[in-house]
Design a protein around this motif. Structure first.
Motif, PDB file in Angstrom:
ATOM      1  N   TYR A 146       0.824  -1.213   0.000  1.00  0.00           N
ATOM      2  CA  TYR A 146       0.000   0.000   0.000  1.00  0.00           C
ATOM      3  C   TYR A 146       0.855   1.259   0.000  1.00  0.00           C
ATOM      4  O   TYR A 146       0.427   2.311  -0.491  1.00  0.00           O
ATOM      5  CB  TYR A 146      -0.993  -0.017   1.163  1.00  0.00           C
ATOM      6  CG  TYR A 146      -0.444   0.303   2.526  1.00  0.00           C
ATOM      7  CD1 TYR A 146      -0.211   1.619   2.930  1.00  0.00           C
ATOM      8  CD2 TYR A 146      -0.175  -0.705   3.452  1.00  0.00           C
ATOM      9  CE1 TYR A 146       0.277   1.922   4.185  1.00  0.00           C
ATOM     10  CE2 TYR A 146       0.313  -0.413   4.720  1.00  0.00           C
ATOM     11  CZ  TYR A 146       0.536   0.903   5.084  1.00  0.00           C
ATOM     12  OH  TYR A 146       1.014   1.198   6.339  1.00  0.00           O
ATOM     13  N   LYS A 182      -0.264 -12.310  -2.460  1.00  0.00           N
ATOM     14  CA  LYS A 182      -1.140 -11.264  -1.979  1.00  0.00           C
ATOM     15  C   LYS A 182      -1.345 -11.380  -0.468  1.00  0.00           C
ATOM     16  O   LYS A 182      -1.406 -10.382   0.252  1.00  0.00           O
ATOM     17  CB  LYS A 182      -2.474 -11.344  -2.710  1.00  0.00           C
ATOM     18  CG  LYS A 182      -3.421 -10.203  -2.411  1.00  0.00           C
ATOM     19  CD  LYS A 182      -4.460 -10.036  -3.512  1.00  0.00           C
ATOM     20  CE  LYS A 182      -5.055 -11.363  -3.899  1.00  0.00           C
ATOM     21  NZ  LYS A 182      -5.972 -11.261  -5.041  1.00  0.00           N
ATOM     22  N   GLU A 183      -1.434 -12.601   0.011  1.00  0.00           N
ATOM     23  CA  GLU A 183      -1.624 -12.817   1.453  1.00  0.00           C
ATOM     24  C   GLU A 183      -0.427 -12.282   2.245  1.00  0.00           C
ATOM     25  O   GLU A 183      -0.582 -11.653   3.295  1.00  0.00           O
ATOM     26  CB  GLU A 183      -1.830 -14.302   1.744  1.00  0.00           C
ATOM     27  CG  GLU A 183      -3.134 -14.888   1.203  1.00  0.00           C
ATOM     28  CD  GLU A 183      -3.127 -15.064  -0.303  1.00  0.00           C
ATOM     29  OE1 GLU A 183      -2.019 -15.044  -0.901  1.00  0.00           O
ATOM     30  OE2 GLU A 183      -4.204 -15.205  -0.901  1.00  0.00           O
ATOM     31  N   GLU A 218      -0.424  -8.458   2.360  1.00  0.00           N
ATOM     32  CA  GLU A 218      -1.401  -7.893   3.282  1.00  0.00           C
ATOM     33  C   GLU A 218      -0.870  -7.867   4.714  1.00  0.00           C
ATOM     34  O   GLU A 218      -1.301  -7.063   5.536  1.00  0.00           O
ATOM     35  CB  GLU A 218      -2.704  -8.683   3.212  1.00  0.00           C
ATOM     36  CG  GLU A 218      -3.452  -8.498   1.889  1.00  0.00           C
ATOM     37  CD  GLU A 218      -4.723  -9.322   1.826  1.00  0.00           C
ATOM     38  OE1 GLU A 218      -5.114  -9.890   2.865  1.00  0.00           O
ATOM     39  OE2 GLU A 218      -5.333  -9.388   0.745  1.00  0.00           O
ATOM     40  N   ARG A 274      -4.060   0.247   4.487  1.00  0.00           N
ATOM     41  CA  ARG A 274      -3.859  -1.179   4.240  1.00  0.00           C
ATOM     42  C   ARG A 274      -5.179  -1.852   3.842  1.00  0.00           C
ATOM     43  O   ARG A 274      -5.209  -2.660   2.913  1.00  0.00           O
ATOM     44  CB  ARG A 274      -3.290  -1.852   5.491  1.00  0.00           C
ATOM     45  CG  ARG A 274      -2.981  -3.339   5.295  1.00  0.00           C
ATOM     46  CD  ARG A 274      -2.594  -4.014   6.598  1.00  0.00           C
ATOM     47  NE  ARG A 274      -1.368  -3.479   7.150  1.00  0.00           N
ATOM     48  CZ  ARG A 274      -0.158  -3.902   6.803  1.00  0.00           C
ATOM     49  NH1 ARG A 274      -0.022  -4.867   5.895  1.00  0.00           N
ATOM     50  NH2 ARG A 274       0.920  -3.379   7.354  1.00  0.00           N
ATOM     51  N   ALA A 275      -6.269  -1.508   4.528  1.00  0.00           N
ATOM     52  CA  ALA A 275      -7.570  -2.106   4.218  1.00  0.00           C
ATOM     53  C   ALA A 275      -8.036  -1.704   2.823  1.00  0.00           C
ATOM     54  O   ALA A 275      -8.611  -2.519   2.090  1.00  0.00           O
ATOM     55  CB  ALA A 275      -8.596  -1.692   5.274  1.00  0.00           C
ATOM     56  N   TRP A 300      -6.136  -0.915   0.228  1.00  0.00           N
ATOM     57  CA  TRP A 300      -5.351  -1.648  -0.772  1.00  0.00           C
ATOM     58  C   TRP A 300      -5.824  -3.093  -0.884  1.00  0.00           C
ATOM     59  O   TRP A 300      -5.983  -3.618  -1.991  1.00  0.00           O
ATOM     60  CB  TRP A 300      -3.866  -1.623  -0.419  1.00  0.00           C
ATOM     61  CG  TRP A 300      -3.025  -2.336  -1.440  1.00  0.00           C
ATOM     62  CD1 TRP A 300      -2.468  -1.796  -2.560  1.00  0.00           C
ATOM     63  CD2 TRP A 300      -2.697  -3.730  -1.461  1.00  0.00           C
ATOM     64  NE1 TRP A 300      -1.808  -2.752  -3.275  1.00  0.00           N
ATOM     65  CE2 TRP A 300      -1.932  -3.965  -2.625  1.00  0.00           C
ATOM     66  CE3 TRP A 300      -2.974  -4.797  -0.618  1.00  0.00           C
ATOM     67  CZ2 TRP A 300      -1.444  -5.219  -2.965  1.00  0.00           C
ATOM     68  CZ3 TRP A 300      -2.485  -6.042  -0.952  1.00  0.00           C
ATOM     69  CH2 TRP A 300      -1.728  -6.254  -2.109  1.00  0.00           C
ATOM     70  N   ALA A 301      -6.060  -3.747   0.235  1.00  0.00           N
ATOM     71  CA  ALA A 301      -6.510  -5.144   0.213  1.00  0.00           C
ATOM     72  C   ALA A 301      -7.852  -5.267  -0.490  1.00  0.00           C
ATOM     73  O   ALA A 301      -8.081  -6.198  -1.263  1.00  0.00           O
ATOM     74  CB  ALA A 301      -6.605  -5.679   1.643  1.00  0.00           C
ATOM     75  N   TRP A 302      -8.742  -4.307  -0.243  1.00  0.00           N
ATOM     76  CA  TRP A 302     -10.057  -4.326  -0.903  1.00  0.00           C
ATOM     77  C   TRP A 302      -9.918  -4.153  -2.413  1.00  0.00           C
ATOM     78  O   TRP A 302     -10.543  -4.864  -3.193  1.00  0.00           O
ATOM     79  CB  TRP A 302     -10.927  -3.211  -0.316  1.00  0.00           C
ATOM     80  CG  TRP A 302     -12.196  -2.970  -1.080  1.00  0.00           C
ATOM     81  CD1 TRP A 302     -13.374  -3.647  -0.963  1.00  0.00           C
ATOM     82  CD2 TRP A 302     -12.399  -1.979  -2.092  1.00  0.00           C
ATOM     83  NE1 TRP A 302     -14.295  -3.145  -1.840  1.00  0.00           N
ATOM     84  CE2 TRP A 302     -13.720  -2.107  -2.550  1.00  0.00           C
ATOM     85  CE3 TRP A 302     -11.587  -0.999  -2.663  1.00  0.00           C
ATOM     86  CZ2 TRP A 302     -14.257  -1.294  -3.541  1.00  0.00           C
ATOM     87  CZ3 TRP A 302     -12.108  -0.187  -3.653  1.00  0.00           C
ATOM     88  CH2 TRP A 302     -13.431  -0.339  -4.079  1.00  0.00           C
ATOM     89  N   ASN A 324      -7.507  -4.855  -4.366  1.00  0.00           N
ATOM     90  CA  ASN A 324      -6.772  -5.915  -5.053  1.00  0.00           C
ATOM     91  C   ASN A 324      -7.277  -7.317  -4.720  1.00  0.00           C
ATOM     92  O   ASN A 324      -6.663  -8.304  -5.121  1.00  0.00           O
ATOM     93  CB  ASN A 324      -5.283  -5.826  -4.698  1.00  0.00           C
ATOM     94  CG  ASN A 324      -4.625  -4.599  -5.297  1.00  0.00           C
ATOM     95  OD1 ASN A 324      -4.180  -4.598  -6.432  1.00  0.00           O
ATOM     96  ND2 ASN A 324      -4.556  -3.529  -4.506  1.00  0.00           N
ATOM     97  N   CYS A 325      -8.402  -7.419  -4.011  1.00  0.00           N
ATOM     98  CA  CYS A 325      -8.851  -8.723  -3.524  1.00  0.00           C
ATOM     99  C   CYS A 325      -9.244  -9.685  -4.635  1.00  0.00           C
ATOM    100  O   CYS A 325      -9.145 -10.900  -4.475  1.00  0.00           O
ATOM    101  CB  CYS A 325     -10.034  -8.547  -2.565  1.00  0.00           C
ATOM    102  SG  CYS A 325     -11.515  -7.844  -3.339  1.00  0.00           S
ATOM    103  N   TYR A 373       0.664  -5.368  -9.029  1.00  0.00           N
ATOM    104  CA  TYR A 373      -0.392  -4.761  -8.230  1.00  0.00           C
ATOM    105  C   TYR A 373      -0.586  -3.276  -8.538  1.00  0.00           C
ATOM    106  O   TYR A 373      -1.402  -2.627  -7.906  1.00  0.00           O
ATOM    107  CB  TYR A 373      -0.084  -4.953  -6.747  1.00  0.00           C
ATOM    108  CG  TYR A 373      -0.021  -6.417  -6.375  1.00  0.00           C
ATOM    109  CD1 TYR A 373      -1.181  -7.156  -6.191  1.00  0.00           C
ATOM    110  CD2 TYR A 373       1.201  -7.061  -6.240  1.00  0.00           C
ATOM    111  CE1 TYR A 373      -1.134  -8.500  -5.867  1.00  0.00           C
ATOM    112  CE2 TYR A 373       1.262  -8.404  -5.906  1.00  0.00           C
ATOM    113  CZ  TYR A 373       0.091  -9.119  -5.728  1.00  0.00           C
ATOM    114  OH  TYR A 373       0.144 -10.459  -5.416  1.00  0.00           O
TER     115      TYR A 373
END
Length: 425
Positions: free
Chosen positions: A196, A296-297, A300, A314-315, A317-319, A321-322, A329
């Motif tokens: 992120y 990806k894991e 995160e 962080r949340a 970015w994870a959303w 790219n989920c 990325y």
């Protein structure tokens, strides 16, 4: 009752007073008050300037500011010099003692700080002008919080650090063969950051590409020589094919700021002539390769280089790219969210937007966002380029416009007899 004059105070008190300021101009003014204060300043310049610098710098951006200061003081570039600066930067050890503290250096940093403050405010206003979950205009957005401002400022300083290490500053010393290639940059720079954090740098990159588009396009759409190297100009949004605009980013923020503040074609052309775009793979390619060796894991869970007390970036970015499983990325489909600086905001703002509550595939993105590129503009660009290329082949340089408001110059060595016109800005 008699009061002691400034000049009559002990040297220790003069130095102590000087250390209370947070502006380089104030320090200089005090030093020039009289001979006694000047001598006190000269004897303790390093201590006074260091203290003044710390007074005006937020501790959470200090490390990045100091790293930029270190690069600005570097006179001779080489591969080893870059590696040593990166080693010091990523060691996490304080850089405050590795910098040469002179008033001249402080003025340079302070001047750059003002440019960065301009960009931070401008980007924040642009990014917050629209709710990314609905794409509705936000007329009265909340101002950035303290930590949102810190993230924005820190990322612009980090961008400047990257420019100074790999951009135009080093090229002036002619050490291109010794620069780090893309894979080395990934290992030595990008992979040191959480995903992120690299996306935050991508947000700044996309924003700057958009900001330089107007002056760049003005030259690229009218200059005859530019047609010969097929420089495009209609793609105003930040996607991979802006190679020539990408080269402008190598200039660094001060020159980029000066460029976007130009108003006439002549001013803009002068900038592009003095600092020609170079290194079209400058930042985009690095971001594409960033973190591509990690799952990806794992990304995160990766710890950021710069601590952040909020889970929002962080949340976000994870959303975003989920639903993607590739090893890159820095995605075109996230361009719209980078335009909204989605990884810069606190979790409270993201919650108010309700952005992360939507499935990623239902959210707006660059594929359906209203972009400047369209068929008509593409046709205009091809026609413009074709006409300018013909003029170039006929032996001309200069300014071309469809309205025949032109100023043509015969190229040295050409045999053309056509007459040139006049041009107004």
């Amino acid at each position: 009752m008699e009061y002691a004059s400034l000049g009559s105070l002990p040297v220790e008190l003069k130095v102590l007073i000087s250390r209370q300021f947070d502006d380089a101009s104030d320090v200089r003014s005090l030093a020039l008050t009289n001979r006694a204060t000047y001598l006190a300043f000269i004897g303790s310049e390093s201590h006074i300037v260091k203290a003044t610098f710390q007074n005006q710098t937020n501790p959470d951006v200090l490390h990045d500011v100091l790293a930029v200061a270190l690069t600005m003081q570097t006179k001779k570039w080489s591969r080893d010099v870059r590696l040593e600066i990166l080693r010091k930067y990523f060691s996490g050890n304080p850089l405050i003692h590795t910098t040469k503290w002179t008033l001249s250096n402080f003025f340079s940093i302070q001047r750059l700080r003002k440019q960065i403050q301009f960009f931070v405010l401008d980007f924040a206003l642009s990014a917050l002008s629209e709710d990314p979950s609905t794409r509705d205009e936000d007329i009265l957005p909340k101002e950035p919080t303290m930590w949102e401002s810190i993230r924005l400022e820190r990322t612009f300083w980090r961008f400047e650090l990257y420019c100074n290490l790999f951009g135009f500053r080093g090229l002036r010393d002619g050490d291109l063969p010794e620069r780090l290639n893309v894979n080395e940059r990934s290992v030595m720079f990008f992979n040191k950051f959480a995903a992120y954090e690299n996306e935050q740098l991508g947000c700044v990159r996309d924003y700057l590409i958009e900001r330089i588009s107007e002056p760049f396009n003005d030259v690229a759409s009218h200059n005859i020589e530019y047609s010969d190297v097929k420089i495009g100009y209609t793609n105003d949004y930040a996607v991979p094919d802006n190679w020539f605009k990408e080269g402008v980013l190598t200039w660094g923020l001060e020159k980029i700021h000066d460029f976007i503040c130009t108003e006439t074609y002549d001013e803009r052309f002068e900038h592009l002539t003095e600092y020609p775009p170079c290194d079209s793979h400058f930042l985009y390619t690095g971001l594409i390769h960033a973190n591509n060796q990690s799952s990806k894991e794992a990304l995160e869970l990766q710890q950021p280089f710069s601590p952040d007390p909020d889970i929002g970036p962080r949340a976000a970015w994870a959303w975003a790219n989920c639903s993607f499983s590739n090893n890159s990325y820095f995605l075109k489909s996230n361009w719209y969210f980078r335009q909204r600086a989605y990884v810069m905001w606190d979790s409270v703002r993201l919650t108010e937007w309700k952005l992360l509550l939507k499935p990623r595939h239902e959210a707006p993105d660059a594929i359906n966002a209203p972009i400047a590129f369209n068929v008509e503009k593409s046709r205009e660009e091809r026609l413009s380029r074709s006409r300018r290329q013909q003029l170039y082949l006929d032996g001309y340089t200069g300014y071309w416009a469809a309205e025949s408001d032109m100023q043509l110059k015969q190229r040295e060595g050409s045999n053309s007899n056509a007459e040139g016109g006049s041009r107004s800005n």
